[in-house]
Scaffold this motif. Sequence first.
Motif, PDB file in Angstrom:
ATOM      1  N   UNK A  97      25.481  57.082  44.908  1.00  0.00           N
ATOM      2  CA  UNK A  97      25.489  58.245  44.025  1.00  0.00           C
ATOM      3  C   UNK A  97      25.857  59.527  44.744  1.00  0.00           C
ATOM      4  N   UNK A  98      26.030  60.576  43.971  1.00  0.00           N
ATOM      5  CA  UNK A  98      26.546  61.836  44.500  1.00  0.00           C
ATOM      6  C   UNK A  98      25.596  62.521  45.476  1.00  0.00           C
ATOM      7  N   UNK A  99      24.316  62.289  45.377  1.00  0.00           N
ATOM      8  CA  UNK A  99      23.370  62.895  46.306  1.00  0.00           C
ATOM      9  C   UNK A  99      23.526  62.388  47.727  1.00  0.00           C
ATOM     10  N   UNK A 100      24.240  61.283  47.872  1.00  0.00           N
ATOM     11  CA  UNK A 100      24.424  60.673  49.176  1.00  0.00           C
ATOM     12  C   UNK A 100      25.894  60.655  49.586  1.00  0.00           C
ATOM     13  N   UNK A 101      26.694  61.498  48.939  1.00  0.00           N
ATOM     14  CA  UNK A 101      28.131  61.507  49.204  1.00  0.00           C
ATOM     15  C   UNK A 101      28.436  61.812  50.668  1.00  0.00           C
ATOM     16  N   UNK A 102      27.747  62.793  51.234  1.00  0.00           N
ATOM     17  CA  UNK A 102      28.012  63.183  52.611  1.00  0.00           C
ATOM     18  C   UNK A 102      27.677  62.067  53.588  1.00  0.00           C
ATOM     19  N   UNK A 103      26.519  61.451  53.414  1.00  0.00           N
ATOM     20  CA  UNK A 103      26.119  60.392  54.338  1.00  0.00           C
ATOM     21  C   UNK A 103      27.012  59.160  54.159  1.00  0.00           C
ATOM     22  N   UNK A 104      27.381  58.872  52.935  1.00  0.00           N
ATOM     23  CA  UNK A 104      28.280  57.748  52.672  1.00  0.00           C
ATOM     24  C   UNK A 104      29.629  57.982  53.338  1.00  0.00           C
ATOM     25  N   UNK A 105      30.143  59.184  53.229  1.00  0.00           N
ATOM     26  CA  UNK A 105      31.423  59.530  53.847  1.00  0.00           C
ATOM     27  C   UNK A 105      31.330  59.434  55.363  1.00  0.00           C
ATOM     28  N   UNK A 106      30.248  59.922  55.932  1.00  0.00           N
ATOM     29  CA  UNK A 106      30.070  59.873  57.383  1.00  0.00           C
ATOM     30  C   UNK A 106      30.003  58.429  57.876  1.00  0.00           C
ATOM     31  N   UNK A 107      29.319  57.577  57.154  1.00  0.00           N
ATOM     32  CA  UNK A 107      29.214  56.169  57.543  1.00  0.00           C
ATOM     33  C   UNK A 107      30.580  55.492  57.441  1.00  0.00           C
ATOM     34  N   UNK A 108      31.308  55.781  56.373  1.00  0.00           N
ATOM     35  CA  UNK A 108      32.635  55.179  56.196  1.00  0.00           C
ATOM     36  C   UNK A 108      33.634  55.674  57.242  1.00  0.00           C
ATOM     37  N   UNK A 109      33.429  56.885  57.757  1.00  0.00           N
ATOM     38  CA  UNK A 109      34.365  57.481  58.706  1.00  0.00           C
ATOM     39  C   UNK A 109      34.200  56.931  60.122  1.00  0.00           C
ATOM     40  N   UNK A 110      33.146  56.216  60.362  1.00  0.00           N
ATOM     41  CA  UNK A 110      32.931  55.646  61.695  1.00  0.00           C
ATOM     42  C   UNK A 110      34.016  54.632  62.035  1.00  0.00           C
ATOM     43  N   UNK A 111      34.258  54.465  63.316  1.00  0.00           N
ATOM     44  CA  UNK A 111      35.247  53.477  63.761  1.00  0.00           C
ATOM     45  C   UNK A 111      34.824  52.063  63.386  1.00  0.00           C
ATOM     46  N   UNK A 112      33.535  51.797  63.486  1.00  0.00           N
ATOM     47  CA  UNK A 112      33.007  50.493  63.082  1.00  0.00           C
ATOM     48  C   UNK A 112      31.962  50.721  62.006  1.00  0.00           C
ATOM     49  N   UNK A 113      32.047  49.950  60.965  1.00  0.00           N
ATOM     50  CA  UNK A 113      31.114  50.068  59.853  1.00  0.00           C
ATOM     51  C   UNK A 113      29.733  49.602  60.296  1.00  0.00           C
ATOM     52  N   UNK A 114      28.693  50.307  59.879  1.00  0.00           N
ATOM     53  CA  UNK A 114      27.338  49.880  60.226  1.00  0.00           C
ATOM     54  C   UNK A 114      27.011  48.601  59.460  1.00  0.00           C
ATOM     55  N   UNK A 115      26.137  47.811  60.034  1.00  0.00           N
ATOM     56  CA  UNK A 115      25.730  46.585  59.355  1.00  0.00           C
ATOM     57  C   UNK A 115      24.831  46.938  58.173  1.00  0.00           C
ATOM     58  N   UNK A 116      24.674  45.991  57.275  1.00  0.00           N
ATOM     59  CA  UNK A 116      23.811  46.209  56.124  1.00  0.00           C
ATOM     60  C   UNK A 116      22.385  46.506  56.578  1.00  0.00           C
ATOM     61  N   UNK A 117      21.915  45.812  57.597  1.00  0.00           N
ATOM     62  CA  UNK A 117      20.556  46.042  58.112  1.00  0.00           C
ATOM     63  C   UNK A 117      20.432  47.439  58.699  1.00  0.00           C
ATOM     64  N   UNK A 118      21.442  47.884  59.447  1.00  0.00           N
ATOM     65  CA  UNK A 118      21.418  49.224  60.033  1.00  0.00           C
ATOM     66  C   UNK A 118      21.530  50.307  58.965  1.00  0.00           C
ATOM     67  N   UNK A 119      22.175  49.984  57.881  1.00  0.00           N
ATOM     68  CA  UNK A 119      22.400  50.947  56.811  1.00  0.00           C
ATOM     69  C   UNK A 119      21.085  51.442  56.219  1.00  0.00           C
ATOM     70  N   UNK A 120      20.081  50.637  56.223  1.00  0.00           N
ATOM     71  CA  UNK A 120      18.814  50.965  55.589  1.00  0.00           C
ATOM     72  C   UNK A 120      18.240  52.300  56.075  1.00  0.00           C
ATOM     73  N   UNK A 121      18.203  52.512  57.365  1.00  0.00           N
ATOM     74  CA  UNK A 121      17.515  53.676  57.918  1.00  0.00           C
ATOM     75  C   UNK A 121      18.142  55.013  57.530  1.00  0.00           C
ATOM     76  N   UNK A 122      19.444  55.110  57.585  1.00  0.00           N
ATOM     77  CA  UNK A 122      20.101  56.404  57.354  1.00  0.00           C
ATOM     78  C   UNK A 122      19.913  56.927  55.927  1.00  0.00           C
ATOM     79  N   UNK A 123      20.174  56.138  54.889  1.00  0.00           N
ATOM     80  CA  UNK A 123      19.941  56.664  53.536  1.00  0.00           C
ATOM     81  C   UNK A 123      18.462  56.921  53.241  1.00  0.00           C
ATOM     82  N   UNK A 124      17.562  56.123  53.818  1.00  0.00           N
ATOM     83  CA  UNK A 124      16.123  56.351  53.603  1.00  0.00           C
ATOM     84  C   UNK A 124      15.721  57.686  54.230  1.00  0.00           C
ATOM     85  N   UNK A 125      16.207  57.948  55.445  1.00  0.00           N
ATOM     86  CA  UNK A 125      15.942  59.234  56.093  1.00  0.00           C
ATOM     87  C   UNK A 125      16.532  60.378  55.267  1.00  0.00           C
ATOM     88  N   UNK A 126      17.733  60.185  54.772  1.00  0.00           N
ATOM     89  CA  UNK A 126      18.400  61.213  53.972  1.00  0.00           C
ATOM     90  C   UNK A 126      17.645  61.445  52.659  1.00  0.00           C
TER      91      UNK A 126
END
Length: 110
Positions: A52-81
Amino acid sequence: MNLKEKLTNITCNTRSIAEYLQTIKGIADELAIIDTHLSDDVLTIFALNGLGSGFKEISTAIRARDTLVSFEELHDKPVEHESFLKREKSRGGSNVIVNNTRTSLGNTQP
């Protein structure tokens, strides 16, 4: 409804991030039972698409990485956000979210 279709259409909406990601994991586990395994990258993309739009910035930052984070690693960043957004809402503040996202992803360059 088809399980792959559920993954395509799932959104966070009113669920917490933890509930949302657990729902995605549950659908992926159901697919694995019927011998349809999805790669970690595919699950991460599904999860990012429904944040959703409230997480647009974090989603964009994750997608911009050279390597995509794993699904397991993904959990922490949106929860913190999500926690950050709740704190900001309760304070009535409007700090720049992009700066928090960059810092949480280890990228401090403007």
